[in-house]
Design a protein around this motif. Structure first.
Motif, mmCIF file in Angstrom:
data_model
loop_
_atom_site.group_PDB
_atom_site.id
_atom_site.type_symbol
_atom_site.label_atom_id
_atom_site.label_comp_id
_atom_site.label_asym_id
_atom_site.label_seq_id
_atom_site.Cartn_x
_atom_site.Cartn_y
_atom_site.Cartn_z
ATOM 1 N N ALA A 91 24.640 42.604 32.759
ATOM 2 C CA ALA A 91 25.858 42.200 33.462
ATOM 3 C C ALA A 91 26.317 43.284 34.432
ATOM 4 N N PHE A 92 26.235 44.540 34.013
ATOM 5 C CA PHE A 92 26.668 45.643 34.874
ATOM 6 C C PHE A 92 25.802 45.724 36.129
ATOM 7 N N VAL A 93 24.489 45.634 35.972
ATOM 8 C CA VAL A 93 23.597 45.740 37.129
ATOM 9 C C VAL A 93 23.779 44.547 38.051
ATOM 10 N N PHE A 94 23.896 43.342 37.491
ATOM 11 C CA PHE A 94 24.103 42.155 38.316
ATOM 12 C C PHE A 94 25.373 42.280 39.149
ATOM 13 N N GLU A 95 26.468 42.674 38.512
ATOM 14 C CA GLU A 95 27.742 42.744 39.225
ATOM 15 C C GLU A 95 27.759 43.913 40.207
ATOM 16 N N PHE A 96 27.149 45.022 39.853
ATOM 17 C CA PHE A 96 27.081 46.142 40.788
ATOM 18 C C PHE A 96 26.308 45.752 42.038
ATOM 19 N N LYS A 97 25.225 45.017 41.851
ATOM 20 C CA LYS A 97 24.451 44.562 43.012
ATOM 21 C C LYS A 97 25.267 43.573 43.837
ATOM 22 N N ALA A 98 25.988 42.658 43.180
ATOM 23 C CA ALA A 98 26.805 41.696 43.914
ATOM 24 C C ALA A 98 27.908 42.391 44.698
ATOM 25 N N SER A 99 28.542 43.397 44.103
ATOM 26 C CA SER A 99 29.583 44.131 44.808
ATOM 27 C C SER A 99 29.007 44.995 45.918
ATOM 28 N N TRP A 100 27.845 45.578 45.692
ATOM 29 C CA TRP A 100 27.236 46.452 46.678
ATOM 30 C C TRP A 100 26.863 45.688 47.951
ATOM 31 N N THR A 101 26.467 44.430 47.812
ATOM 32 C CA THR A 101 26.029 43.634 48.960
ATOM 33 C C THR A 101 27.085 42.661 49.450
ATOM 34 N N ASP A 102 28.286 42.693 48.894
ATOM 35 C CA ASP A 102 29.326 41.737 49.270
ATOM 36 C C ASP A 102 29.910 42.099 50.634
ATOM 37 N N LEU A 103 29.935 41.136 51.532
ATOM 38 C CA LEU A 103 30.517 41.317 52.860
ATOM 39 C C LEU A 103 31.792 40.512 53.046
ATOM 40 N N ILE A 104 31.925 39.379 52.360
ATOM 41 C CA ILE A 104 33.045 38.479 52.602
ATOM 42 C C ILE A 104 34.374 39.130 52.229
ATOM 43 N N LYS A 105 34.478 39.682 51.026
ATOM 44 C CA LYS A 105 35.750 40.270 50.601
ATOM 45 C C LYS A 105 36.173 41.454 51.466
ATOM 46 N N PRO A 106 35.272 42.396 51.793
ATOM 47 C CA PRO A 106 35.710 43.454 52.711
ATOM 48 C C PRO A 106 36.150 42.939 54.072
ATOM 49 N N LEU A 107 35.518 41.880 54.573
ATOM 50 C CA LEU A 107 35.949 41.309 55.840
ATOM 51 C C LEU A 107 37.349 40.713 55.749
ATOM 52 N N ILE A 108 37.693 40.187 54.576
ATOM 53 C CA ILE A 108 38.997 39.535 54.412
ATOM 54 C C ILE A 108 40.104 40.556 54.180
ATOM 55 N N TYR A 109 39.859 41.543 53.347
ATOM 56 C CA TYR A 109 40.948 42.396 52.853
ATOM 57 C C TYR A 109 41.037 43.769 53.533
ATOM 58 N N LEU A 110 39.963 44.284 54.086
ATOM 59 C CA LEU A 110 39.986 45.651 54.595
ATOM 60 C C LEU A 110 40.264 45.672 56.094
ATOM 61 N N ARG A 111 41.156 46.570 56.487
ATOM 62 C CA ARG A 111 41.492 46.762 57.895
ATOM 63 C C ARG A 111 41.205 48.193 58.337
ATOM 64 N N ASP A 112 41.426 49.136 57.484
ATOM 65 C CA ASP A 112 41.218 50.543 57.807
ATOM 66 C C ASP A 112 39.730 50.874 57.709
ATOM 67 N N GLU A 113 39.170 51.461 58.762
ATOM 68 C CA GLU A 113 37.743 51.778 58.781
ATOM 69 C C GLU A 113 37.368 52.802 57.728
ATOM 70 N N GLU A 114 38.309 53.653 57.315
ATOM 71 C CA GLU A 114 38.013 54.647 56.291
ATOM 72 C C GLU A 114 37.803 54.024 54.920
ATOM 73 N N LEU A 115 38.297 52.795 54.715
ATOM 74 C CA LEU A 115 38.150 52.108 53.431
ATOM 75 C C LEU A 115 36.965 51.162 53.404
ATOM 76 N N TYR A 116 36.226 51.068 54.489
ATOM 77 C CA TYR A 116 35.112 50.125 54.560
ATOM 78 C C TYR A 116 34.069 50.448 53.487
ATOM 79 N N THR A 117 33.499 49.381 52.923
ATOM 80 C CA THR A 117 32.314 49.532 52.086
ATOM 81 C C THR A 117 31.073 49.488 52.976
#
Length: 311
Positions: free
Chosen positions: A229-255
């Motif tokens: 479960a940890f590896v699956f979710e870490f991989k999903a978070s590591w490759t997630d683009l949708i949530k950072p596009l929605i919630y992040l505005r400051d370039e210093e906080l970008y994933t």
């Protein structure tokens, strides 16, 4: 012919028991392990595995090769990186703040994976251990949430985080995992059902509380499933683009995926057309996941193989 005379008080003589003839084993002789077979019988399987592995590794191999070529040779037909230009990685490293984005992705990934692993394990323990009316119905409703696509819950979720004034921060990227995930609840519950219930009953007789059953008994035993479960979710978070596009505005906080979108916009489509820098950044983003899988490979395969034995 002599006759045997029995006197009073003598014990009767019992002839020794004759063991029945051995019947052939219906299962046949034990099968030989694959490692004990001759090499010429294992050769077709090895060749098939090599062919499939090569097929799966070809896209990543081409990515690495193209990232090491000069700009005019990026999309050449040759698979080898000729001519050789390793300076593409230093150019990608200096063009964008990769160190900051790598750290943000690592922080968000660990927080999201840890939150969903612990919360899902706790819920799965409740479904596996406790017997209460409507348990199967409630578990079915939990599984039914997997049929809801992300687009259906995207706007309501954003409104919740907006009311909490947490948009523009990294909190929405991982805090939602504190409530568990239906897929991981199912996975860990199936692993828990494969454990003997007598372990938990004996601990209850010894006076263990329900939290102690989970943390001291269940948690160590389900470690392979937790690692999956940890590896699956870490991989999903590591490759997630949708949530950072929605919630992040400051370039210093970008994933890192959000940063690669910036890299693609700047040097790819509509930009300076320096695809070698885009490909170098993609390789840098992919390598950490490969390292993580190799480090957790043994436990990862064990968790996958032993999950779902019992329903």
């Amino acid at each position: 012919m002599s006759e045997t005379v029995f006197r009073a008080g003598d014990a009767p003589v019992v002839p020794p028991a004759v063991p029945p003839p051995l019947s052939p084993d219906p299962a046949g002789p034990p099968r030989r392990r694959p490692a004990d077979r001759p090499w010429w019988r294992r050769l077709p399987f090895v060749l098939a595995l090599v062919a499939v592995a090569t097929l799966f590794m070809f896209p990543f191999g081409w990515l690495v090769s193209a990232s090491l070529r000069p700009r005019e040779y990026v999309f050449s037909a040759s698979f080898l990186p000729l001519p050789w230009r390793p300076e593409n990685y230093s150019a990608a490293w200096s063009a964008i703040p990769l160190v900051s984005w790598l750290f943000n992705s690592l922080l968000v990934g660990v927080a999201a994976a840890a939150a969903v692993t612990v919360s899902s394990a706790w819920i799965a323990f409740g479904f596996a251990y406790f017997r209460f009316p409507g348990r199967n119905l409630l578990f079915g409703l939990v599984l039914a949430t997997m049929m809801l696509p992300f687009a259906v819950t995207m706007i309501p979720t954003y409104l919740i985080w907006s009311e909490l004034r947490l948009t523009g921060t990294q909190v929405p990227l991982w805090a939602g995992n504190l409530f568990g995930s239906a897929f991981y609840i199912f996975l860990i519950r199936q692993f828990l059902l494969s454990l003997p219930r007598e372990y938990f009953e004996a601990a209850r007789v010894d006076g263990a509380s329900y939290p102690q059953l989970f943390w001291r008994l269940a948690f160590p035993l389900i470690r392979p499933a937790l690692l999956v479960a940890f590896v699956f979710e870490f991989k999903a978070s590591w490759t997630d683009l949708i949530k950072p596009l929605i919630y992040l505005r400051d370039e210093e906080l970008y994933t890192l995926p959000r940063g690669l979108k910036v890299l693609l916009d700047r040097f790819g489509y509509g930009g300076e057309q320096q695809w070698e820098i885009v490909l170098a950044g993609s390789v840098i983003a992919t390598v950490p996941m490969i390292i993580l899988f190799f480090l957790a490979q043994r436990h990862f395969v064990e968790g996958i193989a032993t999950t779902g034995r019992k329903g």
